[in-house]
Write a protein that holds these residues in place. Structure first.
Motif, mmCIF file in Angstrom:
data_model
loop_
_atom_site.group_PDB
_atom_site.id
_atom_site.type_symbol
_atom_site.label_atom_id
_atom_site.label_comp_id
_atom_site.label_asym_id
_atom_site.label_seq_id
_atom_site.Cartn_x
_atom_site.Cartn_y
_atom_site.Cartn_z
ATOM 1 N N LYS A 89 0.831 -1.203 0.000
ATOM 2 C CA LYS A 89 0.000 0.000 0.000
ATOM 3 C C LYS A 89 0.868 1.256 0.000
ATOM 4 N N PRO A 90 0.537 2.249 -0.813
ATOM 5 C CA PRO A 90 1.291 3.511 -0.790
ATOM 6 C C PRO A 90 0.836 4.389 0.372
ATOM 7 N N THR A 91 1.718 5.235 0.843
ATOM 8 C CA THR A 91 1.357 6.160 1.914
ATOM 9 C C THR A 91 0.540 7.319 1.346
ATOM 10 N N ILE A 92 -0.160 8.016 2.208
ATOM 11 C CA ILE A 92 -0.940 9.177 1.782
ATOM 12 C C ILE A 92 -0.016 10.263 1.235
ATOM 13 N N GLU A 93 1.148 10.429 1.844
ATOM 14 C CA GLU A 93 2.099 11.444 1.374
ATOM 15 C C GLU A 93 2.549 11.130 -0.046
ATOM 16 N N ASN A 234 0.213 1.235 -8.271
ATOM 17 C CA ASN A 234 -0.232 2.175 -7.240
ATOM 18 C C ASN A 234 -0.513 3.558 -7.822
ATOM 19 N N ILE A 235 0.283 3.967 -8.808
ATOM 20 C CA ILE A 235 0.064 5.280 -9.430
ATOM 21 C C ILE A 235 -1.300 5.336 -10.094
ATOM 22 N N PHE A 236 -1.636 4.330 -10.874
ATOM 23 C CA PHE A 236 -2.900 4.364 -11.618
ATOM 24 C C PHE A 236 -4.100 4.227 -10.686
ATOM 25 N N ASP A 248 -13.979 5.401 -3.504
ATOM 26 C CA ASP A 248 -14.197 4.078 -2.940
ATOM 27 C C ASP A 248 -13.138 3.078 -3.385
ATOM 28 N N LEU A 249 -12.340 3.439 -4.393
ATOM 29 C CA LEU A 249 -11.287 2.548 -4.876
ATOM 30 C C LEU A 249 -9.919 2.919 -4.299
ATOM 31 N N ALA A 250 -9.872 3.938 -3.450
ATOM 32 C CA ALA A 250 -8.590 4.415 -2.916
ATOM 33 C C ALA A 250 -8.027 3.468 -1.875
ATOM 34 N N ASP A 251 -6.690 3.475 -1.768
ATOM 35 C CA ASP A 251 -6.012 2.678 -0.725
ATOM 36 C C ASP A 251 -6.159 3.376 0.627
#
Length: 251
Positions: A89-93, A234-236, A248-251
């Motif tokens: 999972k990518p961080t919010i930052e 993660n970018i897309f 709703d699709l966000a990590d």
């Protein structure tokens, strides 16, 4: 000329009884004749009344639309988003940085579209059958994913291109990721996607994000090159969910 007679309620209507939708509002003189082309108000009302008698008081659908349910379900029911290991999972930052960089690219493109005199001289005007998958794959193979190439496509081809690219990454083997050139193509078409989004465009973007999530779910979080492998996915997912507001699709 027949004498006009207008009665608000029928003669046998009880004054204390509430009005009924089926009660006639007007009474037509018995001397009025039904004509194909009415010439008076009463003749017109008589024609309307007679035409109304040809229809049932309650209309209901008598067709079986169940055979269309299979085709329609793909626009209503969506598969759940594939689960992801916490290490992937990518961080919010990190996501905020991607959205900010993407916004800068979109701003640059919008300025180009507003002033075509600033377009590069190498702009290619591309025309081909948008439903021919072989032509699309050949286009992606022989061309470089540059802005000058994407700007040469008609607007109607932009959504179709993303749709084809989503089909292409559907062939990614479990444990593998999107190749670099395909990722560049996807990013380029996302950068040129029009806003506000059309319903078809939203569906295509959501399919792209879900496919990326599915590919990501098959990656080994302990692999040596996992950061490079998961980055384009993660970018897309980030851009579709946070920039194009499919939260709703966000990590």
């Amino acid at each position: 000329m027949p004498k006009k007679k207008i009665v608000v309620k029928p003669k046998d209507c009880d004054a204390d009884k509430p009005d009924d939708l089926l009660s006639p509002c007007f009474q037509i003189n018995s001397n009025v004749e039904l004509k194909d082309i009415p010439t008076t108000g009463e003749e017109y009302l008589l024609k309307v009344i007679k035409e109304r008698e040809n229809y049932s008081q309650v209309t209901k659908c008598d067709k079986d639309f169940s055979k269309f349910a299979k085709n329609q379900s793909c626009f209503v029911n969506e598969l759940p988003l594939a689960k992801v290991h916490d290490n992937l999972k990518p961080t919010i930052e990190w996501q905020n940085i991607q959205v900010a960089d993407f916004s800068d690219v979109r701003l640059y493109i919008s300025r180009l579209l507003a002033n075509k005199s600033q377009w590069p001289n190498s702009i290619k005007v591309v025309e081909f059958d948008q439903d021919n998958l072989i032509t699309w794959r050949k286009f992606f193979d022989i061309n470089e994913p540059t802005l000058s190439c994407v700007l040469g496509l008609r607007y109607t081809l932009l959504d179709r291109a993303l749709e084809v690219l989503t089909d292409i990454i559907d062939d990614v083997e479990p444990g593998k990721t999107i190749d670099y050139k395909t990722g560049q193509w996807i990013y380029a078409f996302l950068a040129c996607t029009r806003q506000p989004l059309l319903s078809d465009t939203t569906s295509i973007l959501r399919n792209l994000a879900r496919k990326c999530a599915e590919i990501r779910s098959h990656l080994n979080p302990e692999a040596e090159n996992i950061k490079e492998a998961v980055a384009p996915l993660n970018i897309f997912i980030c851009l579709v969910s946070r920039y194009f507001r499919q939260y709703d699709l966000a990590d």
